[in-house]
Design a protein around this motif. Sequence first.
Motif, short mmCIF file in Angstrom:
data_model
loop_
_atom_site.label_atom_id
_atom_site.label_comp_id
_atom_site.label_asym_id
_atom_site.label_seq_id
_atom_site.Cartn_x
_atom_site.Cartn_y
_atom_site.Cartn_z
N PRO A 107 0.81 -1.23 0.00
CA PRO A 107 0.00 0.00 0.00
C PRO A 107 0.84 1.27 0.00
O PRO A 107 0.46 2.27 -0.62
CB PRO A 107 -0.82 -0.13 1.29
N LYS A 108 1.99 1.26 0.66
CA LYS A 108 2.81 2.49 0.71
C LYS A 108 3.38 2.87 -0.65
O LYS A 108 3.85 4.00 -0.83
CB LYS A 108 3.93 2.35 1.74
N TYR A 109 3.31 1.94 -1.61
CA TYR A 109 3.72 2.27 -2.98
C TYR A 109 2.51 2.58 -3.86
O TYR A 109 2.65 2.76 -5.06
CB TYR A 109 4.51 1.11 -3.61
N GLY A 110 1.33 2.56 -3.26
CA GLY A 110 0.11 2.89 -3.99
C GLY A 110 -0.71 1.70 -4.45
O GLY A 110 -1.68 1.85 -5.19
N PHE A 111 -0.34 0.49 -4.00
CA PHE A 111 -1.08 -0.71 -4.38
C PHE A 111 -2.10 -1.07 -3.30
O PHE A 111 -1.91 -0.77 -2.12
CB PHE A 111 -0.12 -1.89 -4.59
#
Length: 358
Positions: A107-111
């Motif tokens: 999630p921290k990479y936008g996933f």
Amino acid sequence: MINVLNLSASQNPIDDETLKKMIGKMLIIGFEDEYIDENSKIVSLINRYELGGVILFDRFYNDKTKIKNISSAKQLKQLTLKLQSFAKKPLLISVDQEGGRVARLKPKYGFEATPSAKAVSQNDEYMSKHIYNALAKTLRQNGINCNFAPVVDLALNPNNKVIYGLNRSYGAASSEVIKYAKIFMDSLENEGVVSVLKHFPGHGSSLGDSHEGYVDISKTWSEAELEPYRELIKSSKVPMIMSAHVYNSKLDEKYPATLSYNVNTKLLRQELGFKGILVSDDLQMKAILSHYSLEEIVALSINSGVDMLLFANQLTTQDIDALVDVIFQEIKNGNIPMDRIEESNARIEQLYKTYKFK
């Protein structure tokens, strides 16, 4: 020196360059770049050896602050597009995206976050399909065509830190593991992503971590750990299975599973009827690397029935030119029969056809 021509089951002459490309097709390797161009080392290796695949990581194993291959969806899509554009032959672009603690697309990479196997097993089939359909779509959209998942190890040992402790198993009952693994596999297949069952012949009862050293499951392993493999091979299309670096004297008195003909050919292929690709777990794990030379590792694993060798270049760094040369010499010296190379290449080609990789 034994002539390669005489080793070939097809009796067709195989020149040195072709043989090295056949070896290259059997390799899945890790590399350090977030961005690549025509001058990148990985690009030259892909072209020189027609590598079978690469494996991507978000961070370096020994320095979690340092980005390796994945930092955002935009960056990942660009990387995978370039990898495929530079590859003259089909290229497996793989990740470990199980969900929960084992996820490279975070999630921290936008996933979108994917729950762990344990968390998924607490949902009904409808919700589980929704979870895995979303994950499979994300992988496809970002150029990932091979996922080292699902885990089909049974949650048998509460003291097991690598499977049980990380919530990577769907449960202790093989029926539950089979049910949720099948959902995951179907979702991946629907998006054209290759699934990889792991870790054969079972890592769920172990006490140790094969990243760190030798893991003996002789006293803890049971036949029940084969059930997910037996049933899924019988009822499903299982494209790939990953071997485990575990030693089990009940199955082989001398070698750990990845290097064992008894485990990989007699048990997995002959008894369980597996016809797909067997990929090794990372051959740089200490369970293997601390006990065998590179020559022994490649010869034993290939001769045991392993089709694709994984060198993730996370725990240490392996020079790929040297690796190809070692395998090449082991074939020339007669320590690896040519028919094993041809057999593995044929299985890999079949995978490309099945998944319409170009």
